[in-house]
Structures are given as structure tokens and as C-alpha cells.
Scaffold this active site. Structure first.
Site, PDB file in Angstrom:
ATOM      1  N   ASP A  67       0.817  -1.219   0.000  1.00 42.74           N
ATOM      2  CA  ASP A  67       0.000   0.000   0.000  1.00 42.74           C
ATOM      3  C   ASP A  67       0.848   1.264   0.000  1.00 42.74           C
ATOM      4  O   ASP A  67       2.066   1.215   0.200  1.00 42.74           O
ATOM      5  CB  ASP A  67      -0.965  -0.012   1.201  1.00 42.74           C
ATOM      6  CG  ASP A  67      -0.291  -0.424   2.513  1.00 42.74           C
ATOM      7  OD1 ASP A  67       0.959  -0.445   2.565  1.00 42.74           O
ATOM      8  OD2 ASP A  67      -1.001  -0.723   3.475  1.00 42.74           O
ATOM      9  N   ASN A 135      -7.226  -2.453  14.431  1.00 41.93           N
ATOM     10  CA  ASN A 135      -8.649  -2.716  14.165  1.00 41.93           C
ATOM     11  C   ASN A 135      -8.837  -3.951  13.270  1.00 41.93           C
ATOM     12  O   ASN A 135      -9.911  -4.169  12.728  1.00 41.93           O
ATOM     13  CB  ASN A 135      -9.315  -1.492  13.515  1.00 41.93           C
ATOM     14  CG  ASN A 135      -8.744  -1.175  12.137  1.00 41.93           C
ATOM     15  OD1 ASN A 135      -7.803  -1.815  11.688  1.00 41.93           O
ATOM     16  ND2 ASN A 135      -9.311  -0.182  11.471  1.00 41.93           N
ATOM     17  N   HIS A 137      -7.128  -4.563  10.415  1.00 41.18           N
ATOM     18  CA  HIS A 137      -6.901  -4.386   8.980  1.00 41.18           C
ATOM     19  C   HIS A 137      -5.616  -5.073   8.524  1.00 41.18           C
ATOM     20  O   HIS A 137      -4.697  -5.305   9.319  1.00 41.18           O
ATOM     21  CB  HIS A 137      -6.956  -2.906   8.564  1.00 41.18           C
ATOM     22  CG  HIS A 137      -5.769  -2.060   8.896  1.00 41.18           C
ATOM     23  ND1 HIS A 137      -5.876  -0.739   9.263  1.00 41.18           N
ATOM     24  CD2 HIS A 137      -4.434  -2.305   8.892  1.00 41.18           C
ATOM     25  CE1 HIS A 137      -4.688  -0.223   9.468  1.00 41.18           C
ATOM     26  NE2 HIS A 137      -3.790  -1.150   9.254  1.00 41.18           N
ATOM     27  N   GLU A 142      -9.552  -1.812   5.361  1.00 39.25           N
ATOM     28  CA  GLU A 142     -10.206  -1.517   6.625  1.00 39.25           C
ATOM     29  C   GLU A 142     -11.418  -2.432   6.832  1.00 39.25           C
ATOM     30  O   GLU A 142     -11.918  -3.031   5.865  1.00 39.25           O
ATOM     31  CB  GLU A 142     -10.646  -0.044   6.642  1.00 39.25           C
ATOM     32  CG  GLU A 142      -9.497   0.961   6.530  1.00 39.25           C
ATOM     33  CD  GLU A 142      -8.655   1.093   7.810  1.00 39.25           C
ATOM     34  OE1 GLU A 142      -8.658   0.169   8.641  1.00 39.25           O
ATOM     35  OE2 GLU A 142      -7.989   2.133   7.959  1.00 39.25           O
TER      36      GLU A 142
HETATM   37  C1  GLP Z   1      -0.484   0.425   8.697  1.00 40.81           C
HETATM   38  C2  GLP Z   1      -0.152  -0.258   7.343  1.00 40.81           C
HETATM   39  C3  GLP Z   1      -0.229  -1.734   7.460  1.00 40.81           C
HETATM   40  C4  GLP Z   1       0.461  -2.140   8.739  1.00 40.81           C
HETATM   41  C5  GLP Z   1      -0.387  -1.718   9.914  1.00 40.81           C
HETATM   42  C6  GLP Z   1       0.286  -1.891  11.253  1.00 40.81           C
HETATM   43  O1  GLP Z   1      -1.479   1.371   8.630  1.00 40.81           O
HETATM   44  N1  GLP Z   1      -0.904   0.163   6.225  1.00 40.81           N
HETATM   45  O2  GLP Z   1       0.342  -2.348   6.314  1.00 40.81           O
HETATM   46  O3  GLP Z   1       0.609  -3.526   8.777  1.00 40.81           O
HETATM   47  O4  GLP Z   1      -0.908  -0.430   9.728  1.00 40.81           O
HETATM   48  O5  GLP Z   1       1.298  -0.959  11.454  1.00 40.81           O
HETATM   49  P1  GLP Z   1       2.427  -1.126  12.534  1.00 40.81           P
HETATM   50  O6  GLP Z   1       3.272  -2.245  12.098  1.00 40.81           O
HETATM   51  O7  GLP Z   1       3.173   0.181  12.522  1.00 40.81           O
HETATM   52  O8  GLP Z   1       1.738  -1.392  13.829  1.00 40.81           O
END
Ligand code: GLP
Length: 240
Positions: A67, A135, A137, A142
Site C-alpha cells: 500500500d 482494528n 486491517h 479496513e
Molecule cells: C499500517 C499499514 C499496514 C500495517 C499496519 C500496522 O497502517 N498500512 O500495512 O501492517 O498499519 O502498522 P504497525 O506495524 O506500525 O503497527
């Protein structure tokens, strides 16, 4: 889903890197699906250390990222294209031409999504690395995203904007929209490796592993994947 509970973040990262490196060593032409966020940083550091120590080559490896924020230029420190260069690609002998991510600055969203859909068709992933949103995702899919979705533009959930605000100077600077690979395409990877660390992921981990498979918890779809490994640290495993 295969579950590995690691003692801490470092052990989780080490175990994750072992799985990723197995794929790279078995097939120097492998296609890696990569993720951003704080979670995979340790795993990426292990990949770089292994490259320096053992000379594992990425000269023919191709990568596809999950993404990208909409509206952040490539030079912005919080853009995912910048993140990947800084935290992984610059430390490997990978050809930048072989790395792929959505163009967050694309003016025509529909065309950009179609370009990425086509690219994903051409580059079936040998492994897809994932982090987990608090959440539930995966990538930026989402809660409520259809399991059949392809690449699309998403409006980020308020909780995601808040979670990611820690990386920006101010919450007002967090982009509200992003391009993301769809759930269907995540599920097409031959192998999935998902990491989660910290107490703030415990609830999402529990719903993903033990809950019902539902579009309200996007990560729950992984229960249906034939080769998915989840590595969590103790804190993230607290509710299991
Ligand atoms: C972000 C990314 C995800 C990631 C998730 C967790 O928003 N788009 O790909 O896996 O949220 O992030 P983190 O690893 O910083 O907790």
C-alpha cells in the site's frame, strides 16, 4: 493458520526473517510481497544483516508492496516508497527497477489501480509479508472491505489515522486516503507471513485467530489461507 509465539519483538523478527530468507535462498527469482509499518522493521534489519554477512543476493528478486498513502510525494519521509528504500532496499543489492509500489501521486486513481492489478497478475507472490492494524486491517483494507476486492483507494478509518499519527509531526498531516492491494490479491500469495507485536494488537490477534471469518475483521480471512504463518510476541498473544 500456523501460530508461533515468540518471547519478544526481536525473537519474532528473527523467526520471521528465517521464513523470508528461506524463500529468497530457495529461489533467487522469487517475488516478495512486502509491508511497511513499525512491525517489519526488525525483520528487514535481519535481512540486511544476512545479506552483508552471507552475501544472499537480491539481484533477481522482485518485490511488490501492499500500500501507499495518497498524496505523499516519494521524497516524503512517511511515504511508503521512502520507507522501503530507507529500511530495506538501500541495504540490499536489489535493482530498484524490480521493486513495485502504488504511485501515491497518481492523478488518475482508476488507472493507477488498474496498473497495479495488472502488475499483480504478472507477478504472483511466493510470499506475502503482513502486519496487522489494531482494528484488524491488513494492508489498508479496513473493516468492511469485501474479501473479493482488488487494488483500490480507501478512506482510512479514524483509528488508523490515530495509530499512524505517531509517525507524523501532527495528526492533521496524516493522509486520509491510500492506495491498497485488495484482500483477494493478498490471499493469492503462495505463502503468507503475518507478524504482530505489542499489547495494542492483542485484541485484533485474538479476533483474527479465534473469531469468525468476517469482513468486519479483514485479517480473519487468513484463516482460509492454506499456508499462513502468524508470529506474535507474548504481549500480542495475551488474549489467545
Ligand atoms: C499500517 C499499514 C499496514 C500495517 C499496519 C500496522 O497502517 N498500512 O500495512 O501492517 O498499519 O502498522 P504497525 O506495524 O506500525 O503497527
Amino acid at each position: 493458520m500456523k501460530l508461533i509465539i515468540a518471547e519478544n519483538y526481536d525473537e519474532m523478527s528473527r523467526a520471521g526473517a528465517k521464513i523470508m530468507l528461506e524463500v529468497v535462498k530457495n529461489n533467487p527469482y522469487a517475488v516478495l510481497g512486502l509491508a511497511t509499518g513499525t512491525t517489519p522493521l526488525g525483520l528487514y534489519a535481519h535481512m540486511i544483516a544476512d545479506h552483508e554477512k552471507h552475501g544472499t543476493s537480491y539481484a533477481h528478486i522482485r518485490t511488490v508492496n501492499l500500500d501507499e498513502y495518497k498524496g505523499l510525494p516519494k521524497t516524503h519521509e512517511q511515504s511508503y516508497v521512502y520507507f522501503m528504500r530507507k529500511n530495506l532496499f538501500d541495504g540490499l543489492d536489489i535493482d530498484p527497477e524490480n521493486t513495485n509500489i502504488e504511485n501515491g501521486m497518481a492523478e488518475n486513481e482508476t488507472k493507477e489501480c488498474a496498473r497495479y492489478d495488472e502488475l499483480l497478475e504478472r507477478l504472483p507472490r511466493d510470499i506475502q509479508l503482513l502486519g496487522l492494524g489494531s482494528n484488524g486491517h491488513i494492508a489498508f483494507n479496513e473493516p468492511g472491505t469485501p474479501f473479493g476486492s482488488g487494488t483500490h483507494v480507501v478512506t482510512l478509518a479514524e483509528s488508523t489515522v490515530k495509530d499512524n499519527a505517531r509517525l507524523f509531526d501532527d495528526i492533521s498531516e496524516v493522509p486520509r486516503k491510500a492506495f491498497t492491494m485488495g484482500i483477494r490479491q493478498i490471499m493469492q500469495a503462495k505463502k503468507i507471513l503475518i507478524l504482530a507485536s505489542g499489547a495494542n494488537k492483542a485484541e485484533a490477534v485474538c479476533k483474527m485467530v479465534k473469531g469468525k471469518v468476517t469482513e468486519s475483521v479483514p485479517a480473519s480471512v487468513l484463516q482460509l489461507h492454506p499456508d499462513c504463518t502468524l508470529i506474535v510476541d507474548r504481549a500480542a498473544a495475551a488474549n489467545l
